[in-house]
Design a protein around this motif. Structure first.
Motif, mmCIF file in Angstrom:
data_model
loop_
_atom_site.group_PDB
_atom_site.id
_atom_site.type_symbol
_atom_site.label_atom_id
_atom_site.label_comp_id
_atom_site.label_asym_id
_atom_site.label_seq_id
_atom_site.Cartn_x
_atom_site.Cartn_y
_atom_site.Cartn_z
ATOM 1 N N ARG A 188 -2.135 23.255 -3.368
ATOM 2 C CA ARG A 188 -3.233 23.718 -2.805
ATOM 3 C C ARG A 188 -3.223 23.541 -1.346
ATOM 4 N N ALA A 189 -3.064 22.188 -0.927
ATOM 5 C CA ALA A 189 -3.355 21.930 0.361
ATOM 6 C C ALA A 189 -2.218 21.643 1.303
ATOM 7 N N GLY A 190 -1.162 21.507 0.747
ATOM 8 C CA GLY A 190 0.148 21.150 1.629
ATOM 9 C C GLY A 190 0.395 19.602 1.736
ATOM 10 N N LYS A 191 1.598 19.261 2.212
ATOM 11 C CA LYS A 191 1.686 17.781 2.474
ATOM 12 C C LYS A 191 1.617 17.600 3.866
ATOM 13 N N PRO A 192 0.893 16.295 4.093
ATOM 14 C CA PRO A 192 0.907 15.954 5.546
ATOM 15 C C PRO A 192 2.161 15.248 6.049
ATOM 16 N N LYS A 193 2.454 15.578 7.053
ATOM 17 C CA LYS A 193 3.778 15.065 7.763
ATOM 18 C C LYS A 193 3.611 13.846 9.013
ATOM 19 N N LEU A 245 0.793 -1.227 -0.087
ATOM 20 C CA LEU A 245 -0.015 0.152 -0.063
ATOM 21 C C LEU A 245 0.771 1.250 0.036
ATOM 22 N N VAL A 246 0.372 2.108 -0.626
ATOM 23 C CA VAL A 246 1.014 3.589 -0.635
ATOM 24 C C VAL A 246 0.351 4.664 -0.647
ATOM 25 N N LEU A 247 0.512 5.824 -0.021
ATOM 26 C CA LEU A 247 -0.313 6.854 0.086
ATOM 27 C C LEU A 247 0.194 8.169 -0.958
ATOM 28 N N VAL A 248 -0.641 8.598 -1.771
ATOM 29 C CA VAL A 248 -0.354 9.266 -2.692
ATOM 30 C C VAL A 248 -1.346 10.568 -2.925
ATOM 31 N N ALA A 249 -0.787 11.389 -3.673
ATOM 32 C CA ALA A 249 -1.469 12.571 -4.028
ATOM 33 C C ALA A 249 -0.901 13.267 -5.406
ATOM 34 N N ALA A 250 -1.783 13.990 -6.079
ATOM 35 C CA ALA A 250 -1.168 14.954 -7.137
ATOM 36 C C ALA A 250 -0.568 16.123 -6.662
ATOM 37 N N PRO A 251 0.507 16.705 -7.444
ATOM 38 C CA PRO A 251 1.112 17.728 -6.970
ATOM 39 C C PRO A 251 0.139 18.973 -7.112
ATOM 40 N N GLY A 267 -11.804 3.863 -9.273
ATOM 41 C CA GLY A 267 -12.235 5.152 -9.349
ATOM 42 C C GLY A 267 -11.656 6.131 -8.325
ATOM 43 N N VAL A 268 -10.924 5.393 -7.261
ATOM 44 C CA VAL A 268 -10.160 6.350 -6.315
ATOM 45 C C VAL A 268 -8.906 6.607 -7.092
ATOM 46 N N ALA A 269 -8.229 5.893 -8.019
ATOM 47 C CA ALA A 269 -6.952 6.483 -8.584
ATOM 48 C C ALA A 269 -7.359 7.565 -9.686
ATOM 49 N N THR A 270 -8.232 7.274 -10.496
ATOM 50 C CA THR A 270 -8.912 8.421 -11.077
ATOM 51 C C THR A 270 -8.909 9.944 -10.384
ATOM 52 N N LEU A 271 -9.573 9.752 -9.459
ATOM 53 C CA LEU A 271 -9.728 11.115 -8.521
ATOM 54 C C LEU A 271 -8.533 11.503 -8.032
ATOM 55 N N VAL A 272 -7.663 10.534 -7.628
ATOM 56 C CA VAL A 272 -6.384 11.306 -6.967
ATOM 57 C C VAL A 272 -5.503 11.665 -8.183
ATOM 58 N N ARG A 273 -5.563 11.045 -9.478
ATOM 59 C CA ARG A 273 -4.729 11.678 -10.442
ATOM 60 C C ARG A 273 -5.454 12.978 -10.774
ATOM 61 N N SER A 274 -6.587 13.371 -10.660
ATOM 62 C CA SER A 274 -7.193 14.740 -10.826
ATOM 63 C C SER A 274 -7.006 15.653 -9.894
#
Length: 306
Positions: free
Chosen positions: A180-185, A169-175, A234-241
């Motif tokens: 817009r929201a910053g990186k969680p640490k 498993l991996v936690l990801v987000a789009a640049p 569907g979650v992969a498409t959302l995160v890429r967007s």
């Protein structure tokens, strides 16, 4: 052993299965080189014997009743086993043949199994493959499946379970989202972010995210504005967007991470995984096409992922 089936009854079962597969008495008759009336008589003979209506008939079409669907799946498997038995005795089993039905989750199908099927078919061209893509647990007996891939082994002693892999498993987000929201640490920071949810259809609950902390797996309940039901892709498409953060299987987003479309977050809490397990019924004489496909998957997935 008492004789329960004569030649006429076995022939009726074959014609019934043909009609069910083709959804037409006329098409079944053409395939079997008999008349539509002969198919109709065969079905009526079975309905009288069973005391159950097998088809709903209209002037334009036929469709299986619930009882007819159960009877069809069982009869089809029985006829396929008879074909396998003949091949086994005559030596024809050197070439696996027949219909193979497998159910599996959407992401595992797209990223793991479906790309392998042309290779399998090239090696065994006489095997036809029906693939059911869903996270829903299927009933082997009632629905006529040969194999299934699931995230856990059910409490069913009639099924053999073989682990194919532990998928990381991996936690990801789009640049764009991170800008817009910053990186969680920290894990607590997740409560300040839009975390894309996935609801498992078998339980109706949203899946918690799993992280490793001090060598142990811990579950974290997250919240967000988006929730996908049934299809993990569907979650992969959302995160890429740029919709938010998501925890998903690394194999789904590997290419995105390599080309920079997605960013891995908080790797210090990574290392968790979920299993994918191959399930199939116990059988005294498992058909060659099933045994061959099981060996093929184990060979290509368990060894190819080391």
């Amino acid at each position: 052993m008492k004789r329960n089936f004569d030649d006429l009854l076995l022939g009726s079962i074959e014609l019934f299965c043909l009609a069910a597969e083709l959804s037409s008495f006329t098409a079944a008759a053409a395939a079997a080189s008999v008349t539509p009336a002969a198919v109709s008589r065969s079905v009526s003979r079975l309905e009288e014997r069973l005391g159950v209506r097998l088809f709903v008939r209209t002037t334009r079409q036929i469709r299986l009743t619930d009882g007819g669907r159960v009877y069809f799946e069982q009869c089809r498997q029985a006829l396929l086993q008879l074909v396998d038995a003949e091949r086994l005795v005559t030596g024809g089993q050197a070439a696996p043949a027949g219909l193979l039905r497998i159910s599996m989750p959407t992401p595992y199908a797209h990223y793991r199994v479906l790309p392998l099927l042309p290779q399998f078919r090239k090696r065994y061209p006489q095997v036809q493959v029906d693939v059911h893509l869903s996270n829903r647990n299927i009933d082997f007996a009632d629905e006529g499946y040969d194999l299934a891939i699931r995230g856990r082994a059910p409490d069913d002693s009639n099924l053999i379970a073989r682990k194919l892999e532990d998928a990381a498993l991996v936690l990801v987000a789009a640049p764009s989202y991170l800008k817009r929201a910053g990186k969680p640490k920290t894990l607590d920071d997740l409560q300040k972010h839009d975390c894309i949810q996935f609801e498992l259809p078998s339980t109706g609950r949203k899946i918690p995210w799993t992280f490793q902390h001090d060598g142990k797996d811990i579950d974290v309940v997250t919240k967000g504005s988006y929730c996908c039901l049934d299809d993990v892709l569907g979650v992969a498409t959302l995160v890429r967007s740029g919709a938010g953060l998501v925890q998903t299987y690394r194999y789904i987003v590997e290419k995105d991470l390599k080309n920079g479309d997605l960013v891995e977050l908080m790797p210090q809490f990574g290392g968790s995984s979920r299993p994918f397990i191959l399930l199939y019924p116990h059988a005294r004489h498992l058909s060659l096409r099933v045994r061959t496909f099981v060996d093929f998957l184990v060979e290509n997935l368990t060894t190819g992922l080391r």
